[in-house]
Design a protein around this motif. Structure first.
Motif, short mmCIF file in Angstrom:
data_model
loop_
_atom_site.label_atom_id
_atom_site.label_comp_id
_atom_site.label_asym_id
_atom_site.label_seq_id
_atom_site.Cartn_x
_atom_site.Cartn_y
_atom_site.Cartn_z
N CYS A 1 0.86 -1.18 0.00
CA CYS A 1 0.00 0.00 0.00
C CYS A 1 0.90 1.24 0.00
O CYS A 1 2.12 1.14 0.14
CB CYS A 1 -0.87 -0.01 1.26
SG CYS A 1 0.10 -0.02 2.75
N TYR A 2 0.27 2.40 -0.10
CA TYR A 2 1.01 3.65 -0.16
C TYR A 2 1.99 3.81 1.03
O TYR A 2 3.16 4.15 0.85
CB TYR A 2 0.01 4.82 -0.19
CG TYR A 2 0.62 6.15 0.11
CD1 TYR A 2 1.41 6.79 -0.83
CD2 TYR A 2 0.43 6.76 1.35
CE1 TYR A 2 2.00 8.01 -0.55
CE2 TYR A 2 1.02 7.97 1.65
CZ TYR A 2 1.79 8.59 0.69
OH TYR A 2 2.38 9.78 0.99
N VAL B 1 3.29 1.53 3.12
CA VAL B 1 4.38 0.55 3.16
C VAL B 1 5.42 0.87 2.08
O VAL B 1 6.63 0.84 2.33
CB VAL B 1 3.82 -0.88 3.00
CG1 VAL B 1 4.93 -1.87 2.67
CG2 VAL B 1 3.10 -1.30 4.27
N CYS C 1 -8.44 3.05 6.78
CA CYS C 1 -7.74 3.27 5.51
C CYS C 1 -8.33 2.31 4.48
O CYS C 1 -8.41 1.11 4.73
CB CYS C 1 -6.25 3.02 5.71
SG CYS C 1 -5.40 2.80 4.15
N THR D 1 -6.72 -1.44 2.63
CA THR D 1 -6.93 -2.83 3.06
C THR D 1 -8.24 -3.37 2.48
O THR D 1 -8.28 -4.47 1.94
CB THR D 1 -6.99 -2.89 4.61
OG1 THR D 1 -5.86 -2.21 5.10
CG2 THR D 1 -7.00 -4.29 5.13
N VAL E 1 -1.84 6.90 9.42
CA VAL E 1 -1.66 6.55 10.84
C VAL E 1 -1.43 7.83 11.65
O VAL E 1 -2.00 8.00 12.74
CB VAL E 1 -0.49 5.55 11.03
CG1 VAL E 1 -0.22 5.30 12.50
CG2 VAL E 1 -0.79 4.24 10.30
FE1 F3S Z 1 -1.02 1.13 4.28
FE2 F3S Z 1 -1.04 3.39 5.55
FE3 F3S Z 1 -3.27 2.26 4.87
S1 F3S Z 1 0.38 1.74 5.88
S2 F3S Z 1 -2.86 0.07 4.91
S3 F3S Z 1 -1.76 3.09 3.48
S4 F3S Z 1 -2.82 3.20 6.81
#
Ligand code: F3S
Length: 278
Positions: free
Chosen positions: A12-13, A15, A190, A193, A97
């Motif tokens: 994801c963005y 990571v 978010c 997921t 986050v």
């Molecule tokens: Fe990834 Fe940030 Fe969402 S780490 S899952 S884009 S909260």
């Protein structure tokens, strides 16, 4: 055999951003330390180690180079001890986050009691709890309505671990309202997921077999594999292309490929290529 890659799969963005920052830190004179493994992906962690980016448990173990804060963030106390080391700090906290951390602190100030919807003990949840505590609130973590205490105050703030589902949030909110308690909600879910889960379920329903790539220690990958298995009995959770076994795909005319949020694109490419050669 047709190989179909899920339209939403892999890093994801947040990571990808953390990975890019860590790789950048490994250039130049090299060394950097991450507080815990950067992501739940043993291959990536080993690759980073080979480049001089090492995982440590405590900030005190970082002796030189930079300290990298992971995508799921840290508590204010850990952040202070990181800063106290006097080394450069690379903050890879995912912006989503960081927004949840800020929401936890604001709700704490406004409501005095915060319910964190999330998984007890998860590093991101520990961060949210600590931000709310530092802002003077009482805090309770609940993954489902059943985890709620029976003596909530009249008015509570509610913040959500970014990787939780809206269903989990709704379940906890229903439990809060059933006690006649008013909830001030900051929806910090978010969608990355959920998009991955929806796309994986859709694909799993269309193919003869599906491969889910990601660390066995990655909660989001394991959950993705469970979702796929519910739609497709021939679901295989692997960490790398080397684990693929052609016997798994006997008689298959199509195979799907998806990956958890901690799986970089090159690992997905490798699996797709190997499947295409089978
Ligand atoms: Fe990834 Fe940030 Fe969402 S780490 S899952 S884009 S909260």
């Amino acid at each position: 055999m047709e190989v179909i890659r899920s339209k939403n799969a892999g890093a994801c963005y947040g990571v990808q951003r953390a990975l890019d920052l860590a790789l950048k830190a490994s250039e130049g004179d090299g060394s950097a330390f991450t507080l815990g493994p950067l992501i739940h992906n043993p291959q990536v962690v080993a690759n980073l180690e080979a480049r001089g980016v090492l995982a440590v448990k405590e900030p005190e173990q970082a002796t030189h180079g930079a300290i990298i804060i992971r995508s799921h963030g840290v508590t204010p106390a850990v952040r202070r001890s990181v800063e106290a080391r006097g080394l450069p700090v690379i903050d890879a906290t995912c912006p989503h986050v960081a927004r949840a951390q800020k929401a936890a602190a604001t709700l704490a100030e406004e409501c005095g009691y915060v319910v964190v919807v999330g998984e007890e003990g998860h590093p991101e949840v520990e961060g949210l709890v600590a931000y709310a505590h530092e802002a003077g609130a009482q805090v309770h973590v609940a993954e489902t309505a059943a985890d709620l205490p029976v003596d909530l105050p009249e008015h509570v703030g509610v913040v959500v671990q970014t990787t939780q589902t809206r269903d989990a949030l709704d379940d906890v909110l229903e439990g809060i309202r059933a006690q006649g308690v008013a909830a001030q909600v900051k929806d910090t879910v978010c969608t990355a997921t959920r998009q991955r889960q929806q796309a994986a379920a859709e694909l799993a329903g269309q193919v003869d077999a599906i491969v889910v790539i990601g660390g066995r220690n990655s909660a989001n990958t394991t959950h993705l594999a469970e979702i796929c298995a519910a739609e497709c009995p021939r679901t295989h959770h692997i960490e790398s292309a080397a684990e693929l076994d052609s016997a798994w795909f006997a008689g298959c005319s199509s195979v799907g490929v998806t990956a958890g949020a901690s799986t970089p694109d090159d690992q997905i490419d490798e699996v797709v290529q190997r499947l295409e050669r089978m």
